[in-house]
Scaffold this motif. Structure first.
Motif, PDB file in Angstrom:
ATOM      1  N   MET A 123      29.820  94.518 -30.314  1.00 36.84           N
ATOM      2  CA  MET A 123      30.373  94.299 -30.181  1.00 36.84           C
ATOM      3  C   MET A 123      31.282  94.456 -29.013  1.00 36.84           C
ATOM      4  N   GLU A 124      30.568  93.734 -28.219  1.00 40.78           N
ATOM      5  CA  GLU A 124      31.115  93.288 -27.235  1.00 40.78           C
ATOM      6  C   GLU A 124      32.421  92.091 -27.348  1.00 40.78           C
ATOM      7  N   HIS A 125      33.127  91.531 -26.375  1.00 37.75           N
ATOM      8  CA  HIS A 125      34.580  90.451 -26.371  1.00 37.75           C
ATOM      9  C   HIS A 125      33.459  89.342 -25.587  1.00 37.75           C
ATOM     10  N   HIS A 126      34.502  88.099 -26.036  1.00 38.84           N
ATOM     11  CA  HIS A 126      33.713  86.688 -25.562  1.00 38.84           C
ATOM     12  C   HIS A 126      33.700  87.038 -24.410  1.00 38.84           C
ATOM     13  N   ALA A 127      34.516  87.989 -23.565  1.00 42.16           N
ATOM     14  CA  ALA A 127      34.485  88.000 -21.994  1.00 42.16           C
ATOM     15  C   ALA A 127      33.802  88.340 -21.561  1.00 42.16           C
TER      16      ALA A 127
END
Ligand SMILES: Cc1ncc(COP(=O)(O)O)c(CN[C@@H]2CONC2=O)c1O
Length: 410
Positions: A123-127
């Motif tokens: 679920m990580e953000h692309h950042a």
């Protein structure tokens, strides 16, 4: 914990009075960016009217004043997240994304090798996802992804399986900007530390929205953005344990970050200035300190409870008709102040533009979590996200506007 005085809070945000075709704006895109209260706007205006100068102690009054205000802002932000090392543990960057890149380059590029693993979540953000993915490619390290379960929570058995002696870094989002899932970051920090790995917590959707104590979590690094917490754009924060920042090489070189320069070499400045090359985000830093005061006056427990209530109310109302799929933990389960969803047979982009016809502002797309959307089996989702100035009536307006779309596409 007392209920928020939303009406008096709303008075601090003139933008909320704006009308489009006679409809007052219903701003429900706070996970993307929050609005800026008058006290913060005034701080910005006052700075440029009365105190603007370049920092790091130029030998004149204006520079002295700007330097003190800018340096003190680091201490104020440290206090907001419980960093006892004060300014030496607080680096001002441009945004969360730059804070993630700072550690990935300044630590990752030097420390990671083919035998190392970086453990992320699905679920990580692309950042964080793209950053660690690309650093892993450059260093030969391997990225592993903790599974997200059906109910939107992390599979902690899988986390315990993945985090092991080859793990060098665990990088995990505290609150998912798509699912709303609140991850057990203190437990993940324990597991990481049991295997001598570091943990980087992405606090972009938690620091603005709930009490966060970096030392209670025992995070080695934590990142967040000013524009998501009633502050200006152009400033992010990297918290790092003092001894780690001391050991780390800088990755942006130039003025201000040095103590001594010869033609042959350079000696670095003290923390945190070693990581703040060039003219820094002076006004933004001072304004972020004001935003910390504004939020602490409300109380972060009160902010959290207000958002919890609105998110649960939205979950309840969205599921009334049976044709809205929501993502993340089910109604009644803990979640951050946001709900991503899809209305059957209406693409999220179409839905958001129909909502815009009623001046309801939400986000539609992949929310910089494309791999997660692939896993969910949807190309895009709509997302309503709440903050201190939103009300139950605004959730009702969201639901009414969704009904307009339902009728339109019926
Ligand atoms: C969990 C998370 N991590 C990192 C970021 C990156 O923050 P910056 O853009 O300030 O570097 C965001 C931004 N949230 C995105 C931005 O727009 N909509 C979102 O959900 C985020 O939600």
């Amino acid at each position: 914990i007392e209920p928020l005085d939303v009406e008096s809070i709303r008075a601090d945000f003139p933008i909320l009075q704006r009308e489009f075709d006679g409809e007052q704006v219903v701003y429900l895109d706070n996970a993307a960016t929050t609005q800026t209260p008058e006290p913060v706007v005034e701080t910005i205006a006052d700075y440029y009217r009365t105190t603007n100068a370049n920092v790091h102690r130029g030998l004149h009054q204006l520079s002295q004043e700007a330097s003190v205000a800018y340096e003190d802002a680091h201490d104020r932000v440290a206090e907001f997240i419980g960093a006892s090392g004060e300014r030496e543990e607080i680096v001002f960057t441009k945004n969360t994304t730059e804070s993630e890149n700072l550690v990935a380059y300044a630590w990752g590029l030097n420390e990671l090798g083919p035998e190392d693993e970086v453990v992320l979540t699905e679920m990580e953000h692309h950042a964080s996802l793209v950053t660690w993915q690309q650093i892993a490619k450059k260093t030969g390290a391997t990225c592993r992804f903790i599974r997200v379960q059906e109910d939107g929570t992390l599979d902690m058995d899988h986390a315990r399986e993945l985090i092991g002696d080859d793990t060098a870094m665990v990088s995990v989002v505290h609150v998912s900007n798509t699912l709303g899932t609140v991850n057990p970051v203190a437990e993940l920090a324990d597991i990481a530390h049991d295997h001598d790995a570091y943990i980087f917590v992405d606090g972009a959707q938690s620091v603005p929205n709930r009490p966060v104590d970096v030392e209670a979590i025992d995070a080695d690094f934590l990142a967040f953005s000013g524009h998501k917490m009633a502050g200006p754009t152009g400033i992010g924060v990297l918290y790092g344990k003092k001894h780690l920042l001391e050991e780390m090489e800088p990755y942006l070189y130039g003025g201000e970050m040095i103590k001594k320069v010869t033609f042959e070499d350079a000696k670095w400045n003290d923390l945190p200035w070693k990581f703040e090359a060039g003219t820094p985000v002076i006004c933004q830093g001072i304004a972020l300190a004001e935003a910390c005061d504004y939020l602490d006056d409300i109380g972060m427990e009160n902010v959290k409870r207000h958002e919890d209530e609105l998110a649960q109310y939205a979950m309840e109302r969205l599921q009334e008709e049976g044709d809205v799929e929501t993502y993340g933990p089910p109604a009644g389960e803990e979640r951050g102040g946001l709900v991503a969803f899809n209305l059957e047979s209406v693409h999220a982009h179409d839905l958001s533009s129909i909502l815009n016809d009623s001046a309801v502002a939400i986000r539609a797309g992949d929310h910089c979590t494309q791999p997660l959307h692939d896993k969910l089996g949807v190309a895009a989702s709509a997302r309503a996200s709440f903050y201190i100035y939103n009300t139950r009536e605004e959730v009702d307006k969201l639901v009414d506007a969704i009904d307009d779309a339902r009728q339109l596409f019926a």
